[in-house]
Design a protein around this motif. Structure first.
Motif, PDB file in Angstrom:
ATOM      1  N   LYS A  23       0.819  -1.217   0.000  1.00 37.88           N
ATOM      2  CA  LYS A  23       0.000   0.000   0.000  1.00 37.88           C
ATOM      3  C   LYS A  23       0.852   1.266   0.000  1.00 37.88           C
ATOM      4  CE  LYS A  23      -3.243   2.736   2.692  1.00 37.88           C
ATOM      5  NZ  LYS A  23      -3.913   2.931   4.002  1.00 37.88           N
ATOM      6  N   LEU A  28      -1.968   6.916  -4.432  1.00 42.69           N
ATOM      7  CA  LEU A  28      -3.413   7.033  -4.571  1.00 42.69           C
ATOM      8  C   LEU A  28      -3.848   8.402  -5.084  1.00 42.69           C
ATOM      9  CD1 LEU A  28      -4.402   5.271  -1.217  1.00 42.69           C
ATOM     10  CD2 LEU A  28      -4.414   4.280  -3.511  1.00 42.69           C
ATOM     11  N   ASP A  31      -5.392   9.281  -8.996  1.00 45.67           N
ATOM     12  CA  ASP A  31      -6.796   9.260  -9.424  1.00 45.67           C
ATOM     13  C   ASP A  31      -7.414  10.659  -9.473  1.00 45.67           C
ATOM     14  OD1 ASP A  31      -6.705   6.533  -9.632  1.00 45.67           O
ATOM     15  OD2 ASP A  31      -7.556   6.158  -7.652  1.00 45.67           O
ATOM     16  N   GLY A  82       0.696   5.449 -10.745  1.00 40.89           N
ATOM     17  CA  GLY A  82       0.110   4.989  -9.491  1.00 40.89           C
ATOM     18  C   GLY A  82       0.771   3.751  -8.921  1.00 40.89           C
ATOM     19  N   TYR A  83       1.173   2.817  -9.796  1.00 42.28           N
ATOM     20  CA  TYR A  83       1.662   1.524  -9.328  1.00 42.28           C
ATOM     21  C   TYR A  83       3.117   1.224  -9.705  1.00 42.28           C
ATOM     22  CZ  TYR A  83      -3.102   0.422  -8.016  1.00 42.28           C
ATOM     23  OH  TYR A  83      -4.335   0.439  -7.409  1.00 42.28           O
ATOM     24  N   VAL A 114      -5.876  -1.262  -1.191  1.00 43.36           N
ATOM     25  CA  VAL A 114      -6.063  -0.306  -2.284  1.00 43.36           C
ATOM     26  C   VAL A 114      -7.037  -0.885  -3.311  1.00 43.36           C
ATOM     27  CG1 VAL A 114      -3.780   0.724  -2.021  1.00 43.36           C
ATOM     28  CG2 VAL A 114      -4.069  -1.217  -3.563  1.00 43.36           C
TER      29      VAL A 114
END
Length: 279
Positions: A23, A28, A31, A82-83, A114
């Protein structure tokens, strides 16, 4: 675990299963960014890396056990921003600590905290495969898919395609058809009955102290009247957070469980048996 020092301790103790919570490596905030802000951040990544992503993911349609997807440019950029750190960190953990282990290790990448989309899941799995990172399990929160079984099915098909297990938290309350999930995953599944103990206490209370049970169910349902069976998966999942602000009710729940250990244990066995029958 989510800290390297905890992982090292687990290896020193000879653990054969390592679950790492990623996480903290997921951004995050992506978005909420506009397309222009995404473009600005993305352009800062190395050009060679961006070119490789474009060639790998924007030119083809992908098929994972019948789940088909095609990446749009903005979507791909958001997934990478994001990842990307989670991808690099999961690879670093594997190559630094797990790859050369003298005994077989089960490596679990935990994304249960998440909202991992199927498109992000597929890209992560594809990159792990490309870089020979042997992930044995990806863990998600089944409660997130209670209202969208199609999204859960997509995750199942991706895991089955790449050949690893799918771990599902709150499987006991959030899965309408665990048998179908098991079949989609070709038996490679870890149903985590995360909420079963709490539900067993509440079900026992419903029989022995219905007034208290009704009061707690009302608190978990924004004031509406519900039985234990009617509580939503999200209400059960968030029970500690919801009841945390109501210390008296939380204390009453704890006291009831302490005074009715045998009855709660019997109910737990009954609920576990009911879940197993669904398989």
């Amino acid at each position: 675990m989510d800290k390297e020092e905890d992982l090292v301790k687990a290896l020193l103790y000879g653990y054969s299963s390592i679950g790492f919570d990623l996480k903290e490596q997921v951004d995050l905030s992506v978005d909420d960014l506009s397309a222009a802000e995404i473009d600005e951040r993305y352009e800062k990544l190395p050009e060679l890396f961006r070119s490789a992503l474009t060639a790998s993911y924007l030119q083809s349609e992908f098929d994972a056990e019948g789940f088909k997807l095609r990446y749009e440019e903005d979507e791909l950029k958001r997934i990478i921003l994001g990842y990307g750190q989670a991808l690099m960190h999961s690879q670093y953990i594997y190559e630094t600590y797990l790859k050369g282990s003298p005994w077989p290790l089960d490596y679990e990448a935990d994304f249960s905290k998440v909202s991992l989309s199927p498109a992000a899941h597929y890209l992560l799995a594809k990159e792990w495969e490309r870089n020979s990172v042997k992930v044995c399990c990806v863990t998600l929160d089944a409660a997130r898919f209670a209202a969208d079984p199609d999204e859960l099915e997509a995750h199942c098909r991706i895991a089955a395609f790449f050949g690893y297990r799918l771990g599902l938290l709150h499987a006991d309350t959030a899965l309408a058809d665990p048998r179908k999930v098991r079949a989609l995953l070709k038996e490679k599944v870890h149903f985590k009955l995360t909420s079963l103990i709490f539900k067993a206490v509440l079900k026992t209370m419903e029989e022995k102290e219905p007034a208290l049970s009704e009061k707690i169910c009302r608190a978990l349902s924004d004031g509406s009247e519900k039985t234990v069976a009617e509580l939503s998966p999200s209400a059960i999942k968030e029970h500690e957070k919801i009841l945390g602000a109501q210390s008296e009710m939380k204390a009453a729940l704890k006291n009831f469980a302490a005074q009715n250990k045998e009855a709660c244990a019997a109910m737990l066995g009954e609920l576990t048996g009911s879940f197993v029958k669904k398989l």
